[in-house]
Enzyme design. Sequence first.
Site, short mmCIF file in Angstrom:
data_model
loop_
_atom_site.label_atom_id
_atom_site.label_comp_id
_atom_site.label_asym_id
_atom_site.label_seq_id
_atom_site.Cartn_x
_atom_site.Cartn_y
_atom_site.Cartn_z
N GLY A 160 -13.43 7.69 12.96
CA GLY A 160 -12.28 8.56 12.73
C GLY A 160 -12.58 9.56 11.63
CG MET A 209 -6.43 7.88 5.95
SD MET A 209 -6.45 7.83 4.14
CE MET A 209 -7.68 6.55 3.86
CB THR A 228 -6.75 1.61 12.91
OG1 THR A 228 -7.98 2.33 12.78
CG2 THR A 228 -5.95 2.19 14.07
CB THR A 229 -1.20 1.64 11.10
OG1 THR A 229 -1.08 3.04 11.41
CG2 THR A 229 -1.59 1.50 9.64
CG ASN A 257 -1.01 1.19 1.87
OD1 ASN A 257 -1.78 1.40 0.95
ND2 ASN A 257 0.03 1.97 2.10
CG HIS A 310 4.83 7.25 6.47
ND1 HIS A 310 5.51 6.06 6.36
CD2 HIS A 310 3.63 7.05 5.85
CE1 HIS A 310 4.75 5.18 5.73
NE2 HIS A 310 3.62 5.75 5.41
CG HIS A 311 3.04 12.64 7.76
ND1 HIS A 311 2.64 12.79 9.07
CD2 HIS A 311 2.24 11.68 7.23
CE1 HIS A 311 1.63 11.96 9.32
NE2 HIS A 311 1.37 11.27 8.22
CE LYS A 355 2.98 5.52 9.64
NZ LYS A 355 1.52 5.42 9.81
CB THR A 366 2.63 0.37 4.22
OG1 THR A 366 1.38 1.05 4.25
CG2 THR A 366 2.91 -0.11 2.81
#
Length: 242
Positions: free
Chosen positions: A8, A13, A75-76, A100, A131-132, A135, A142
């Site tokens: 990635g 990130m 990765t979430t 996180n 979040h922004h 997302k 988190t």
Amino acid sequence: MTKLGIYGCLGRMGRAIQDVAPEEGAMICGGADMGDDPAALAQQCDVLVDFSSPAALEAHLAAARAAATPIVIGTTGLSAQHHAMIDEAAGEIAVLQTGNTSLGITLLARLVREAAQRLSADWDIEIVEMHHRNKVDAPSGTALLLGEAAAEGIGSTLAEAGVIGRAGLTGARAEGTIGIASLRGGSVIGDHGVFFAGNGERIELSHRADDRAIFARGAVQAALWLANQPAGRYDMGAVLGL
């Protein structure tokens, strides 16, 4: 110097990790993104960091196992199936998985668990995250991490106690549940609050991220620590010795 590979590498990130790695004592040995061969990267690096997508995790774990290379997974949006893959891989290589990589969030999770454990059952637990606007997953990894910490504190699991969002005539709040609400908007990097609401008083534990670099630094520190660990599954708490 430890050689770090990034799955990635073209994402937010991935780019942030490349920026901070030299400051933390790591050398970027390469990166891979969509369409690249994950095996080639795994073979040339000492440790891998994955901030790609859930769909790519299986291939990245397979490459790491084949090369016997430790991997940090940030990765979430992972499913139970993904976690089963991680457990299997951890039998052969060192794997650190977290929602996180912030050291501050890691400590917050410990405080949440301790608070939940010490407070009585008539204290309600609610988690709010923001979040922004771009997302793609909710709740955030988190928020789920904090929810699991709270659930552990009350002797339960998030699968049993979690209430993800509320709408309509939901009825009175059930005792022993953990509510999670998600907000999206603007350019917010990441705000998380855990509320313990009792009768006539309230405790609020929170964390706000003002710079994406904190996650990148935490990820690099986690990778440097993981590079010297035996096979097994780890979390960020282990990096801090918690």
